[in-house]
Design a protein around this motif. Structure first.
Motif, mmCIF file in Angstrom:
data_model
loop_
_atom_site.group_PDB
_atom_site.id
_atom_site.type_symbol
_atom_site.label_atom_id
_atom_site.label_comp_id
_atom_site.label_asym_id
_atom_site.label_seq_id
_atom_site.Cartn_x
_atom_site.Cartn_y
_atom_site.Cartn_z
ATOM 1 N N GLY A 145 -28.384 45.579 89.922
ATOM 2 C CA GLY A 145 -27.550 46.513 90.664
ATOM 3 C C GLY A 145 -26.984 45.983 91.971
ATOM 4 N N ARG A 146 -27.286 44.717 92.312
ATOM 5 C CA ARG A 146 -26.786 44.169 93.585
ATOM 6 C C ARG A 146 -25.900 42.943 93.358
ATOM 7 N NH1 ARG A 146 -31.693 45.966 95.486
ATOM 8 N NH2 ARG A 146 -32.765 44.077 94.814
ATOM 9 N N ASP A 147 -24.876 42.817 94.200
ATOM 10 C CA ASP A 147 -24.005 41.637 94.138
ATOM 11 C C ASP A 147 -24.756 40.398 94.616
ATOM 12 O OD1 ASP A 147 -22.048 43.398 93.385
ATOM 13 O OD2 ASP A 147 -20.605 42.806 94.932
ATOM 14 N N ALA A 148 -24.682 39.325 93.846
ATOM 15 C CA ALA A 148 -25.326 38.063 94.242
ATOM 16 C C ALA A 148 -24.337 37.202 95.027
ATOM 17 C CB ALA A 148 -25.812 37.327 93.001
ATOM 18 N N ASP A 149 -24.883 36.268 95.797
ATOM 19 C CA ASP A 149 -24.036 35.367 96.598
ATOM 20 C C ASP A 149 -23.580 34.172 95.769
ATOM 21 O OD1 ASP A 149 -24.383 36.895 98.836
ATOM 22 O OD2 ASP A 149 -26.193 35.799 99.453
ATOM 23 N N GLY A 150 -22.565 33.494 96.290
ATOM 24 C CA GLY A 150 -22.117 32.264 95.648
ATOM 25 C C GLY A 150 -20.772 31.841 96.182
ATOM 26 N N LYS A 151 -20.217 30.849 95.504
ATOM 27 C CA LYS A 151 -18.934 30.294 95.907
ATOM 28 C C LYS A 151 -17.799 31.264 95.528
ATOM 29 C CE LYS A 151 -16.244 26.148 94.894
ATOM 30 N NZ LYS A 151 -15.605 26.424 93.592
ATOM 31 N N VAL B 281 -2.486 36.759 95.564
ATOM 32 C CA VAL B 281 -3.930 36.775 95.350
ATOM 33 C C VAL B 281 -4.362 38.230 95.233
ATOM 34 C CG1 VAL B 281 -6.169 36.220 96.387
ATOM 35 C CG2 VAL B 281 -4.258 34.610 96.595
ATOM 36 N N VAL B 282 -4.988 38.589 94.115
ATOM 37 C CA VAL B 282 -5.348 39.994 93.916
ATOM 38 C C VAL B 282 -6.828 40.269 94.175
ATOM 39 C CG1 VAL B 282 -3.464 40.440 92.330
ATOM 40 C CG2 VAL B 282 -5.653 39.732 91.407
ATOM 41 N N GLY B 283 -7.599 39.225 94.334
ATOM 42 C CA GLY B 283 -9.016 39.461 94.607
ATOM 43 C C GLY B 283 -9.805 38.170 94.661
ATOM 44 N N GLN B 284 -11.123 38.349 94.803
ATOM 45 C CA GLN B 284 -12.021 37.194 94.860
ATOM 46 C C GLN B 284 -13.182 37.381 93.883
ATOM 47 O OE1 GLN B 284 -11.065 38.263 98.250
ATOM 48 N NE2 GLN B 284 -9.593 36.579 98.223
ATOM 49 N N VAL B 285 -13.585 36.268 93.305
ATOM 50 C CA VAL B 285 -14.677 36.302 92.332
ATOM 51 C C VAL B 285 -15.732 35.261 92.694
ATOM 52 C CG1 VAL B 285 -15.254 35.669 89.953
ATOM 53 C CG2 VAL B 285 -13.341 37.193 90.381
ATOM 54 N N VAL B 286 -16.979 35.667 92.541
ATOM 55 C CA VAL B 286 -18.105 34.725 92.621
ATOM 56 C C VAL B 286 -18.695 34.635 91.219
ATOM 57 C CG1 VAL B 286 -20.424 34.337 93.555
ATOM 58 C CG2 VAL B 286 -18.633 35.332 95.014
ATOM 59 N N ASN B 287 -18.796 33.425 90.684
ATOM 60 C CA ASN B 287 -19.379 33.269 89.359
ATOM 61 C C ASN B 287 -20.893 33.092 89.443
ATOM 62 O OD1 ASN B 287 -17.124 33.595 87.720
ATOM 63 N ND2 ASN B 287 -16.448 31.495 88.170
ATOM 64 N N ALA B 288 -21.574 33.394 88.339
ATOM 65 C CA ALA B 288 -23.030 33.268 88.302
ATOM 66 C C ALA B 288 -23.422 31.810 88.080
ATOM 67 C CB ALA B 288 -23.602 34.132 87.184
ATOM 68 N N THR B 289 -24.537 31.424 88.662
ATOM 69 C CA THR B 289 -25.116 30.116 88.349
ATOM 70 C C THR B 289 -26.022 30.312 87.127
ATOM 71 O OG1 THR B 289 -27.054 30.539 89.717
ATOM 72 C CG2 THR B 289 -25.161 29.475 90.795
ATOM 73 N N PRO B 290 -26.349 29.216 86.420
ATOM 74 C CA PRO B 290 -27.305 29.349 85.306
ATOM 75 C C PRO B 290 -28.636 29.957 85.770
ATOM 76 C CG PRO B 290 -26.195 27.235 85.184
ATOM 77 C CD PRO B 290 -25.751 27.866 86.475
ATOM 78 N N GLU B 291 -29.065 29.638 86.984
ATOM 79 C CA GLU B 291 -30.327 30.193 87.501
ATOM 80 C C GLU B 291 -30.227 31.713 87.652
ATOM 81 O OE1 GLU B 291 -28.678 27.542 88.999
ATOM 82 O OE2 GLU B 291 -29.970 26.161 87.870
ATOM 83 N N GLN B 292 -29.078 32.167 88.170
ATOM 84 C CA GLN B 292 -28.886 33.622 88.321
ATOM 85 C C GLN B 292 -28.862 34.311 86.957
ATOM 86 O OE1 GLN B 292 -25.312 33.347 90.655
ATOM 87 N NE2 GLN B 292 -26.355 33.871 92.579
ATOM 88 N N ALA B 293 -28.229 33.653 85.974
ATOM 89 C CA ALA B 293 -28.171 34.239 84.622
ATOM 90 C C ALA B 293 -29.580 34.386 84.046
ATOM 91 C CB ALA B 293 -27.295 33.376 83.715
ATOM 92 N N LEU B 294 -30.407 33.361 84.263
ATOM 93 C CA LEU B 294 -31.787 33.415 83.746
ATOM 94 C C LEU B 294 -32.626 34.450 84.492
ATOM 95 C CD1 LEU B 294 -32.398 29.615 83.114
ATOM 96 C CD2 LEU B 294 -32.181 31.430 81.383
ATOM 97 N N GLN B 295 -32.347 34.602 85.776
ATOM 98 C CA GLN B 295 -33.046 35.623 86.565
ATOM 99 C C GLN B 295 -32.723 37.017 86.018
ATOM 100 O OE1 GLN B 295 -31.590 35.684 90.571
ATOM 101 N NE2 GLN B 295 -32.898 37.418 91.146
ATOM 102 N N ALA B 296 -31.437 37.233 85.723
ATOM 103 C CA ALA B 296 -31.023 38.525 85.144
ATOM 104 C C ALA B 296 -31.708 38.747 83.802
ATOM 105 C CB ALA B 296 -29.499 38.562 84.978
ATOM 106 N N LEU B 297 -31.802 37.686 83.006
ATOM 107 C CA LEU B 297 -32.436 37.798 81.686
ATOM 108 C C LEU B 297 -33.907 38.185 81.806
ATOM 109 C CD1 LEU B 297 -32.499 37.539 78.625
ATOM 110 C CD2 LEU B 297 -32.628 35.054 78.870
ATOM 111 N N GLU B 298 -34.568 37.595 82.775
ATOM 112 C CA GLU B 298 -35.987 37.899 82.956
ATOM 113 C C GLU B 298 -36.185 39.387 83.298
ATOM 114 O OE1 GLU B 298 -37.927 35.072 85.472
ATOM 115 O OE2 GLU B 298 -39.692 36.371 85.708
#
Ligand code: UN1
Length: 507
Positions: A26-32, A45-62
């Motif tokens: 439920g919370r926005d994660a940090d990143g580039k 420019v219509v907006g900004q996006v931060v992509n997930a790292t593989p570590e963040q993806a695995l954290q979500a999975l857990e």
């Protein structure tokens, strides 16, 4: 009218920059942070996006894997109620969701409305189906002294990978189905359309889906998919996109250790329409233009191969040529625009490569005009070529390019065989006023959705369940009665109620 307040809200929203980031618990994660640009005008420019790292993806999975037990134990009508609230919230936020679809995905206002409408329909339809099929145990006619019951459960954590061409509708459709069936979800939207996916996930959470249950893991498909698909905690994958990626996911799931899990894939099309000499030419031309060029042809359902019976071909092509010449290409934010941009420079270059080949191998029938400021966005004006053989086509051409083939009446059977031999099987159009031709074709053509005397796009949830066979996908059909079942596992509970115990049927 309804449109006035919508357009006012939209122009207010247009001033704003949207933001998206991985949403974990439920919370926005940090990143580039990376900029998102409007496909109709890359300077904007219509907006900004931060992509997930593989570590963040695995954290979500857990987190998701841990939350599954209690989410699956939540009564199905409570899960269904979340989808119904989600539908209400999307309706309340129609203007904002439309504005993101227009600015981020290059959708026209009509397509953007349809996008929100379809997402709402998916939520309501799957909520209804879940109430019907997931609400309690079904009593089976067991032997005397025994109770036998059948029930459906969520499988665990689903990975939902969705495309940019229906960035809200298909995203919401996959996610809502997986959730209401009792699964936790990791949602991986197409990289080009993360902003609208993030907006949808925030609404799902407001609608009552717990943060532990639904996570957004945006980013590069190979990187995020490559991290999650091999992980045995992923209990199933719902995927809409290319055949190549579907195969890769299939192979990865097959090779990994642990449970054997389903892949629900909705992939490409190489869709044809057959027009015989009894068809009504005006209706044909209107339906061809809609089917080939609406959404800039960026639908897997879109018409790519128009087959016209020889006797009416010249007349039909003259009329079609006139209609294509009338299409206005440009910024889809203008209501006068018929055809907006294609999604990105890669798509434009791929399409132009194919068009260049067609210019030498085919005969140009018509091309719409290029907009004056075409260089600002990724525009490909609608174009039609006559070809002499289906062999000229090499795989799916995902954009506003139509191919036309003439056929002789006595060769219709052979033509249908040749179309089937393309191995795709998504949509098919037929224009005829002969009932026996309809009967003949419906028995032979191998597709998931056949449309007679109408256009062949825009399947409506619950009315035209959508999806194909062969290279076009695994089924079950989205927006159809069996879709949710593929996200579920079946459990049968047999209870011996005789005092002595043992097998009641043997006594
Ligand atoms: C897709 O283009 O990826 O019927 C599938 C239609 C849509 C197609 C969605 N439901 O046009």
């Amino acid at each position: 009218s309804v449109m006035a307040p919508l357009s006012r809200q939209m122009s207010e929203k247009a001033e704003k920059h949207w933001k998206a980031a991985p949403i974990i618990k439920g919370r926005d994660a940090d990143g580039k942070v990376e900029d998102v640009r409007n496909p109709a005008n890359h300077e904007e420019v219509v907006g900004q996006v931060v992509n997930a790292t593989p570590e963040q993806a695995l954290q979500a999975l857990e987190i998701a894997a841990e939350a599954h037990f209690s989410w699956n134990a939540t009564p199905a009508d409570q899960r269904a109620a979340c989808l119904e609230r989600m539908a209400d919230l999307m309706e309340e936020n129609t203007a904002e969701l439309m504005a993101i679809c227009i600015k981020e995905a290059g959708k026209s206002p009509n397509d953007a409305i349809a996008e929100v409408r379809e997402a709402v329909d998916f939520c309501r339809y799957y909520a209804m189906k879940a109430r019907e099929d997931f609400s309690g145990a079904l009593k089976l006619p067991g032997p005397t002294g025994e109770i036998d019951e059948y029930e459906l459960h969520g499988r665990g954590t689903f990975l939902c990978i969705s495309p940019w061409n229906f960035p809200l509708a298909i995203f919401t459709g996959q996610v809502s189905a997986a959730l209401v069936a009792g699964n936790c979800v990791l949602a991986k939207p197409a990289e080009q359309t993360t902003l609208v996916a993030a907006a949808a996930v925030r609404l799902f959470h407001r609608a009552g889906i717990p943060g532990e249950v639904l996570h957004l893991v945006p980013g590069d498909g190979a990187k995020i998919g490559g991290t999650l698909v091999p992980d045995r905690r992923i209990s199933g994958v719902a995927f809409t996109g290319s055949v190549e990626t579907a195969r890769l996911i299939h192979q990865t799931l097959a090779k990994r250790e642990g449970p054997i899990v389903p892949l629900i894939a909705e992939t490409g099309g190489q869709n044809a329409m057959l027009v015989d000499s009894t068809a009504l030419p005006e209706q044909v031309v209107r339906d061809v233009v809609i089917s080939s060029f609406q959404s800039a042809g960026q639908r897997c359902s879109a018409l790519r191969i128009l087959c016209v019976q020889e006797d009416v071909a010249d007349k039909t092509l003259r009329m079609l040529s006139g209609a294509i010449g009338e299409l206005s290409v440009g910024d889809p934010a203008w209501l006068s625009t018929d055809v907006g941009p294609v999604i990105d420079p890669e798509a434009r270059d791929m399409l132009n490569g194919h068009i260049n080949r067609m210019e030498s191998e085919g005969r140009l029938i018509a091309r719409a005009e290029t907009p004056a400021d075409a260089d600002k966005g990724t525009f490909v004006p609608p174009v039609a070529f006559e070809i002499d053989s289906l062999k000229r086509l090499q795989g799916e051409v995902f954009g506003p390019v139509l191919h036309v083939l003439r056929y002789k009446a006595e060769k219709m059977d052979k033509l249908i065989e040749d179309i089937n031999a393309l191995d795709y099987g998504l949509t098919f159009g037929l224009h005829t006023r002969i009932d026996s031709t309809v009967d003949f074709v419906r028995r032979r053509i191998r597709v998931g959705n056949m449309y007679v005397n109408r256009n062949m796009i825009g399947a409506v949830v619950g009315v035209q369940p959508f999806g194909g066979e062969g290279l076009s996908g695994t089924g079950p059909k989205a927006g159809g009665p069996h879709y949710l079942h593929r996200f579920a596992t079946e459990r049968v509970i047999s209870i011996d109620t005789t005092a002595a115990g043992g097998n009641a049927s043997l006594m």
